[in-house]
Design a protein around this motif. Sequence first.
Motif, PDB file in Angstrom:
ATOM      1  N   UNK A 157       0.860  -1.197   0.000  1.00  0.00           N
ATOM      2  CA  UNK A 157       0.000   0.000   0.000  1.00  0.00           C
ATOM      3  C   UNK A 157       0.891   1.241   0.000  1.00  0.00           C
ATOM      4  N   UNK A 158       0.839   2.058  -1.053  1.00  0.00           N
ATOM      5  CA  UNK A 158       1.681   3.263  -1.097  1.00  0.00           C
ATOM      6  C   UNK A 158       1.323   4.228   0.029  1.00  0.00           C
ATOM      7  N   UNK A 159       2.325   4.755   0.685  1.00  0.00           N
ATOM      8  CA  UNK A 159       2.114   5.731   1.759  1.00  0.00           C
ATOM      9  C   UNK A 159       2.840   7.041   1.485  1.00  0.00           C
ATOM     10  N   UNK A 167       7.791   4.954  -9.719  1.00  0.00           N
ATOM     11  CA  UNK A 167       7.201   3.913 -10.571  1.00  0.00           C
ATOM     12  C   UNK A 167       7.479   4.204 -12.042  1.00  0.00           C
ATOM     13  N   UNK A 168       7.395   5.481 -12.421  1.00  0.00           N
ATOM     14  CA  UNK A 168       7.716   5.866 -13.806  1.00  0.00           C
ATOM     15  C   UNK A 168       9.174   5.539 -14.106  1.00  0.00           C
ATOM     16  N   UNK A 189       9.931  -2.590  -5.484  1.00  0.00           N
ATOM     17  CA  UNK A 189      10.114  -1.301  -6.146  1.00  0.00           C
ATOM     18  C   UNK A 189       8.741  -0.675  -6.383  1.00  0.00           C
ATOM     19  N   UNK A 190       8.719   0.599  -6.719  1.00  0.00           N
ATOM     20  CA  UNK A 190       7.462   1.344  -6.762  1.00  0.00           C
ATOM     21  C   UNK A 190       6.491   0.820  -7.816  1.00  0.00           C
ATOM     22  N   UNK A 194       2.711  -0.538  -6.907  1.00  0.00           N
ATOM     23  CA  UNK A 194       1.470  -0.072  -7.517  1.00  0.00           C
ATOM     24  C   UNK A 194       0.738  -1.212  -8.211  1.00  0.00           C
ATOM     25  N   UNK A 195       1.484  -2.127  -8.845  1.00  0.00           N
ATOM     26  CA  UNK A 195       0.856  -3.253  -9.534  1.00  0.00           C
ATOM     27  C   UNK A 195       0.151  -4.162  -8.533  1.00  0.00           C
TER      28      UNK A 195
END
Length: 313
Positions: A157-159, A167-168, A189-190, A194-195
């Motif tokens: 879960x991104x915080x 992520x980009x 990794x970001x 997200x995935x």
Amino acid sequence: MTVTPTKPSRAAEWWRVQRRRVLWGVAIAVVALVVAVVVARLLRGLPAVEAFVAEYPGVVPPPEGTPVGIPAWLGWQHFLNAFFLALLVKTGLELRSKRRPPGFWTRDNTRWPRTTRAPRRLGIWLWFHLWLDAFWVLTGVSYVVLLFATGQWLRIVPTDWAVVPNAISAALQYASLDWPTEDSWVVYNSLQQLAYFTVVFIAAPLALLTGLRLSSAWPVEGRLASPSSERLARAIHYPVMLFFLAFTFVHVVLVFTTGALRKLNQMYTARDADDWLGFAVFALSVAVMAAAWVLARPPLLKRIAAKSGRVQG
């Protein structure tokens, strides 16, 4: 003597169209992948892009208290989710083919739990699909409970909003075939984060809700049974399945191209090691899924369905 050509059945025509779509999809995916790699490598040659990657390397430090490592229950969850997803795809394709079911199941209302409603007849593929849904949902609920009970939610879960540029950056590094430095035993990794967040908290609930709307458990009368809600559910349910397939494909490719033995040990044996034990467990799980796919045929399904109702056809 003139022989009149046999017109292909609706189901045969559907499968022919699907095979053609798959071939076109693979061709388009290959072209898109080549283009993405070329573009990414050209971008990586620009000073501004390299400065961006240096500032955002692709990983956000985890919050304080984030557990290190992958617990054993997560390995079991990984297998069960893959197992049920594979069979859901099989039955989903059978349902979309519009072929006449090889058998029909009718609930026995004399058994528990009893009901006064008229029994509904289900095609054997739909009956199996609904049971798979139930087990998949049960697996998912237990996963979410354990995720929050053990603090593992902090890993997916991104915080921090820094997850977006990172992520980009990670996507750009993957596309340029220069894998981002990461240690998934400690932190994803970001792009991974997200995935996984999307799969667990967006795609899975969408699959559940739209599948419930299309199931026989949904009311057939009243405001909830509006045709528009059914059309919307159908428009979402199939693309969500395609998303799961695409995610699984990319996931497997990256596992086998970024240190397969270590990743498989982490995923299937809850160990940060690079021996062959994780691969052996993975191979066994694939064999079990393949066997289930082959065995899930109408004769066996009808015998199982007959335990809880009447089967015809």
